[in-house]
Write a protein that holds these residues in place. Structure first.
Motif, PDB file in Angstrom:
ATOM      1  N   PRO A  29     -27.834 -32.676  36.415  1.00  0.00           N
ATOM      2  CA  PRO A  29     -26.938 -32.410  37.553  1.00  0.00           C
ATOM      3  C   PRO A  29     -27.631 -31.690  38.710  1.00  0.00           C
ATOM      4  O   PRO A  29     -27.641 -30.466  38.791  1.00  0.00           O
ATOM      5  N   LEU A  30     -28.213 -32.469  39.600  1.00  0.00           N
ATOM      6  CA  LEU A  30     -28.858 -31.942  40.806  1.00  0.00           C
ATOM      7  C   LEU A  30     -28.259 -32.639  42.025  1.00  0.00           C
ATOM      8  O   LEU A  30     -27.846 -33.801  41.935  1.00  0.00           O
ATOM      9  N   PRO A  31     -28.218 -31.957  43.184  1.00  0.00           N
ATOM     10  CA  PRO A  31     -27.558 -32.520  44.375  1.00  0.00           C
ATOM     11  C   PRO A  31     -28.425 -33.535  45.110  1.00  0.00           C
ATOM     12  O   PRO A  31     -28.805 -33.345  46.264  1.00  0.00           O
ATOM     13  N   ALA A  32     -28.744 -34.651  44.450  1.00  0.00           N
ATOM     14  CA  ALA A  32     -29.641 -35.639  45.045  1.00  0.00           C
ATOM     15  C   ALA A  32     -29.062 -36.259  46.312  1.00  0.00           C
ATOM     16  O   ALA A  32     -29.760 -36.395  47.317  1.00  0.00           O
ATOM     17  N   SER A  33     -27.791 -36.632  46.265  1.00  0.00           N
ATOM     18  CA  SER A  33     -27.177 -37.269  47.439  1.00  0.00           C
ATOM     19  C   SER A  33     -27.220 -36.341  48.640  1.00  0.00           C
ATOM     20  O   SER A  33     -27.595 -36.740  49.752  1.00  0.00           O
ATOM     21  N   MET A  34     -26.836 -35.078  48.429  1.00  0.00           N
ATOM     22  CA  MET A  34     -26.843 -34.115  49.517  1.00  0.00           C
ATOM     23  C   MET A  34     -28.249 -33.949  50.082  1.00  0.00           C
ATOM     24  O   MET A  34     -28.450 -33.911  51.298  1.00  0.00           O
ATOM     25  N   LEU A  35     -29.240 -33.888  49.196  1.00  0.00           N
ATOM     26  CA  LEU A  35     -30.600 -33.638  49.653  1.00  0.00           C
ATOM     27  C   LEU A  35     -31.161 -34.836  50.416  1.00  0.00           C
ATOM     28  O   LEU A  35     -31.884 -34.664  51.400  1.00  0.00           O
ATOM     29  N   VAL A  36     -30.818 -36.053  49.985  1.00  0.00           N
ATOM     30  CA  VAL A  36     -31.305 -37.239  50.692  1.00  0.00           C
ATOM     31  C   VAL A  36     -30.663 -37.339  52.075  1.00  0.00           C
ATOM     32  O   VAL A  36     -31.331 -37.659  53.061  1.00  0.00           O
ATOM     33  N   VAL A  37     -29.372 -37.056  52.167  1.00  0.00           N
ATOM     34  CA  VAL A  37     -28.734 -37.017  53.486  1.00  0.00           C
ATOM     35  C   VAL A  37     -29.369 -35.919  54.340  1.00  0.00           C
ATOM     36  O   VAL A  37     -29.650 -36.106  55.528  1.00  0.00           O
ATOM     37  N   ALA A  38     -29.617 -34.768  53.726  1.00  0.00           N
ATOM     38  CA  ALA A  38     -30.247 -33.670  54.456  1.00  0.00           C
ATOM     39  C   ALA A  38     -31.622 -34.054  54.947  1.00  0.00           C
ATOM     40  O   ALA A  38     -32.040 -33.655  56.044  1.00  0.00           O
ATOM     41  N   SER A  39     -32.358 -34.851  54.157  1.00  0.00           N
ATOM     42  CA  SER A  39     -33.699 -35.263  54.581  1.00  0.00           C
ATOM     43  C   SER A  39     -33.623 -36.112  55.849  1.00  0.00           C
ATOM     44  O   SER A  39     -34.475 -36.001  56.732  1.00  0.00           O
ATOM     45  N   GLY A  40     -32.588 -36.965  55.941  1.00  0.00           N
ATOM     46  CA  GLY A  40     -32.404 -37.719  57.180  1.00  0.00           C
ATOM     47  C   GLY A  40     -32.082 -36.817  58.343  1.00  0.00           C
ATOM     48  O   GLY A  40     -32.555 -37.015  59.470  1.00  0.00           O
ATOM     49  N   SER A  41     -31.302 -35.774  58.092  1.00  0.00           N
ATOM     50  CA  SER A  41     -30.977 -34.799  59.129  1.00  0.00           C
ATOM     51  C   SER A  41     -32.211 -34.034  59.581  1.00  0.00           C
ATOM     52  O   SER A  41     -32.429 -33.809  60.768  1.00  0.00           O
ATOM     53  N   PHE A  42     -33.046 -33.632  58.612  1.00  0.00           N
ATOM     54  CA  PHE A  42     -34.299 -32.947  58.957  1.00  0.00           C
ATOM     55  C   PHE A  42     -35.216 -33.860  59.765  1.00  0.00           C
ATOM     56  O   PHE A  42     -35.903 -33.420  60.694  1.00  0.00           O
ATOM     57  N   ALA A  43     -35.239 -35.149  59.399  1.00  0.00           N
ATOM     58  CA  ALA A  43     -36.078 -36.103  60.127  1.00  0.00           C
ATOM     59  C   ALA A  43     -35.606 -36.245  61.565  1.00  0.00           C
ATOM     60  O   ALA A  43     -36.415 -36.370  62.491  1.00  0.00           O
ATOM     61  N   ALA A  44     -34.289 -36.231  61.778  1.00  0.00           N
ATOM     62  CA  ALA A  44     -33.748 -36.353  63.132  1.00  0.00           C
ATOM     63  C   ALA A  44     -34.179 -35.195  64.009  1.00  0.00           C
ATOM     64  O   ALA A  44     -34.349 -35.345  65.226  1.00  0.00           O
ATOM     65  N   SER A  45     -34.368 -34.028  63.405  1.00  0.00           N
ATOM     66  CA  SER A  45     -34.783 -32.858  64.184  1.00  0.00           C
ATOM     67  C   SER A  45     -36.300 -32.687  64.196  1.00  0.00           C
ATOM     68  O   SER A  45     -36.812 -31.712  64.744  1.00  0.00           O
ATOM     69  N   GLY A  46     -37.029 -33.645  63.603  1.00  0.00           N
ATOM     70  CA  GLY A  46     -38.488 -33.619  63.655  1.00  0.00           C
ATOM     71  C   GLY A  46     -39.158 -32.739  62.622  1.00  0.00           C
ATOM     72  O   GLY A  46     -40.366 -32.511  62.697  1.00  0.00           O
ATOM     73  N   ASP A  47     -38.410 -32.268  61.636  1.00  0.00           N
ATOM     74  CA  ASP A  47     -38.997 -31.381  60.636  1.00  0.00           C
ATOM     75  C   ASP A  47     -39.805 -32.140  59.592  1.00  0.00           C
ATOM     76  O   ASP A  47     -40.777 -31.621  59.055  1.00  0.00           O
TER      77      ASP A  47
END
Length: 223
Positions: A29-47
């Motif tokens: 039980p790890l938050p994979a979906s949340m983290l993958v969506v977050a990775s797209g968000s980080f990419a949008a901000s150039g991180d």
């Protein structure tokens, strides 16, 4: 745990994505979906780089799928019976069996997209009952690719448009609600990471800086 993730993302973001998705595919039980969506968000901000994040998530997904499939192929049906010991997993396995009986190989694709909570159990079940490896792998690859692309791109394009996305979910498209929830979590994670980074910068600037040209006033320079 959140502090750990925030501390690791700047330096090990891709590895965090990879291992989180891989372990989630093993029903940990790890938050994979949340983290993958977050990775797209980080990419949008150039991180981080968008395509690197997508690749890390996809490779993690495929390795996790294959690991679960192979483990169940070796252990056989007794592994599934072991999982049935828990009431929660017993219900999930029952749903997975029903889906596989009704949809066949298509069930593998569905369990990686709109029915993703069944994904790990589908891998174990397919391995245990002897589904052909190449059929499982092709369906798993297609489903994992769709899942990674959907979640990463949702985070990339819609993380700052949560209200428009919420309007879409009100039209009865159920699985988009999961996307909206994950995006809200991604927004929180990115905001927290920003605050964490700013705090680290402020702490560093608050440290006393000694100039190499400063000398103690009570000692004369040697002649």
């Amino acid at each position: 745990m959140t502090d750990t993730i925030l501390a690791l993302i700047p330096s090990y973001g891709l590895w965090v994505i990879f291992f989180t998705v891989e372990l989630a595919c093993l029903a940990i039980p790890l938050p994979a979906s949340m983290l993958v969506v977050a990775s797209g968000s980080f990419a949008a901000s150039g991180d981080i780089d968008l395509y690197s994040a997508m690749a890390a998530a996809l490779v993690g997904y495929l390795i996790g799928d294959q690991t679960a499939f192979r483990a169940a192929r070796l252990a056989g049906v007794p592994l599934i019976e072991h999982f049935r010991a828990s009431a929660r997993t017993r219900r999930l396995i029952a749903r997975t069996e029903s889906l596989l009986e009704k949809r066949g190989i298509l069930a593998i694709l569905l369990s990686r997209t709109i029915l993703s909570p069944l994904g790990p159990w589908m891998s174990y079940l397919c391995g245990a009952i002897g589904v052909k490896w190449h059929a499982f792998t092709l369906a798993s690859l297609a489903g994992a690719t769709l899942w990674v692309a959907a979640y990463c791109l949702m985070g990339y394009y819609f993380a700052d448009r949560i209200y428009e996305l919420a309007t879409l979910t009100s039209n009865g498209i159920g699985f988009l609600l999961a996307f909206a929830t994950a995006i809200m979590a991604a927004l929180w994670l990115r905001s927290s990471w920003r605050r964490y980074s700013l705090q680290q910068t402020d702490d560093a600037e608050a440290l006393p800086v000694h100039s190499s040209q400063e000398r103690p006033k009570d000692h004369a320079d040697p002649v």
